[in-house]
Design a protein around this motif. Structure first.
Motif, PDB file in Angstrom:
ATOM      1  N   ARG A 162       0.557  -2.157 -12.749  1.00 39.83           N
ATOM      2  CA  ARG A 162      -0.085  -1.608 -11.546  1.00 39.83           C
ATOM      3  C   ARG A 162      -0.866  -0.354 -11.923  1.00 39.83           C
ATOM      4  N   PRO A 165      -3.240  -6.203  -4.753  1.00 43.69           N
ATOM      5  CA  PRO A 165      -4.207  -5.107  -4.685  1.00 43.69           C
ATOM      6  C   PRO A 165      -4.480  -4.510  -6.068  1.00 43.69           C
ATOM      7  N   GLY A 166      -5.741  -4.206  -6.312  1.00 46.38           N
ATOM      8  CA  GLY A 166      -6.116  -3.617  -7.598  1.00 46.38           C
ATOM      9  C   GLY A 166      -6.508  -4.660  -8.629  1.00 46.38           C
ATOM     10  N   TRP A 169      -2.189   2.429  -7.250  1.00 44.67           N
ATOM     11  CA  TRP A 169      -1.372   1.463  -6.514  1.00 44.67           C
ATOM     12  C   TRP A 169       0.109   1.710  -6.739  1.00 44.67           C
ATOM     13  N   TYR A 205       0.856  -1.190   0.000  1.00 45.18           N
ATOM     14  CA  TYR A 205       0.000   0.000   0.000  1.00 45.18           C
ATOM     15  C   TYR A 205       0.893   1.241   0.000  1.00 45.18           C
TER      16      TYR A 205
END
Ligand code: NAP
Length: 231
Positions: free
Chosen positions: A213, A188-189, A217, A94
């Protein structure tokens, strides 16, 4: 199984509760010391230990701490440990909210490869794509309609099989993402991230994932901000 859990926050405390309830022998650690985990230990029967004590003798160790904290683990934590010791990484990068810029990940290294390099021991990526509360509350018996599935990525077939078994014990359908180079598909994402899909949905989401990404992110020159005010 003898399970060490390093990190006793949202995910670590949830896994401590669920895995002890399933009869596993759990040793749990945080950064502030075992004395701060007396409540969790009393509640669950887990042993509160230091991070260094959570590893020797374990069949499986779960590292569940913020990405940026991984380099703060005791140096050589896994040095001299048997090759068949299974290490699970639940981590997510993150950059804007918490971790700041990690150059290698920004350059395209899958998050868990970076964690693996820091730890000096192979890892299996699992439990990273489900909210802790859902991990605590949404497990269902095998074959239940709508059972949530969780992706599991890693290089070692035996270790991955064991972790997939644990996912099933916890009430979720395990889905094999592939080796750790493919683990970006559950980062993530990605379409599978916090989406609580069933097995068919997870397989489709992993196939649909895009390597690049998304900008939200990626770190910025001001990273990290906070979860309330990402930067
Ligand atoms: N929250 C979720 O729903 C969720 C879901 C899936 C994956 N994840 C990912 O899983 C990881 C853990 O998330 P979380 O939400 O559980 O984190 P968290 O609630 O912030 O808890 C972090 C834990 O890590 C411990 N820790 C930090 N540095 C340590 C060190 N050097 N040695 C031992 N323990 C250390 C902290 O101990 P102290 O408090 O003593 O410092 C704390 O117990 C993160 O990478 C996160 O992105 C989170």
């Amino acid at each position: 199984m003898k399970i060490g859990i390093i990190g006793a926050g949202n995910i670590g405390s949830t896994l401590t509760r669920r895995l002890t309830a399933l009869g596993h022998e759990v040793a749990v650690a945080n950064s502030r010391g075992p004395q701060t985990l007396a409540g969790l230990a009393a509640e669950t029967g887990a042993r509160a230990v230091s991070a260094s004590e959570a590893v020797p003798g374990a069949d499986l160790v779960i590292v569940t701490i913020p990405e940026i904290r991984v380099p703060s683990l005791p140096p050589g934590l896994f040095q001299g440990m048997p090759d068949n010791l299974i290490v699970v990484d639940t981590g997510n990068y993150y950059p804007r909210q918490r971790d700041g810029r990690i150059r290698e990940i920004e350059a395209g290294l899958p998050e868990s490869r970076w964690v693996e390099r820091q730890l000096g021991h192979p890892v299996i990526k699992a439990f990273n794509n489900i909210y802790a509360q859902h991990l605590a509350e949404k497990g269902l018996p095998a074959d239940s309609p709508g059972r949530i599935a969780l992706p599991v990525a890693g290089d070692d077939a035996r270790a991955k099989r064991v972790v997939m078994g644990l996912v099933d014990e916890l009430g979720f359908d395990p889905v094999d993402t592939g080796d750790l180079n493919e683990s970006w598909r559950q980062q993530p994402g990605s379409p599978v991230y916090t989406a609580d899909k069933d097995a068919e949905g997870v397989k489709q989401a992993l196939a649909d994932a895009v390597r690049q990404r998304a900008p939200e992110w990626q770190a910025t020159p001001d990273s990290p901000g906070t979860f309330e005010a990402p930067a």
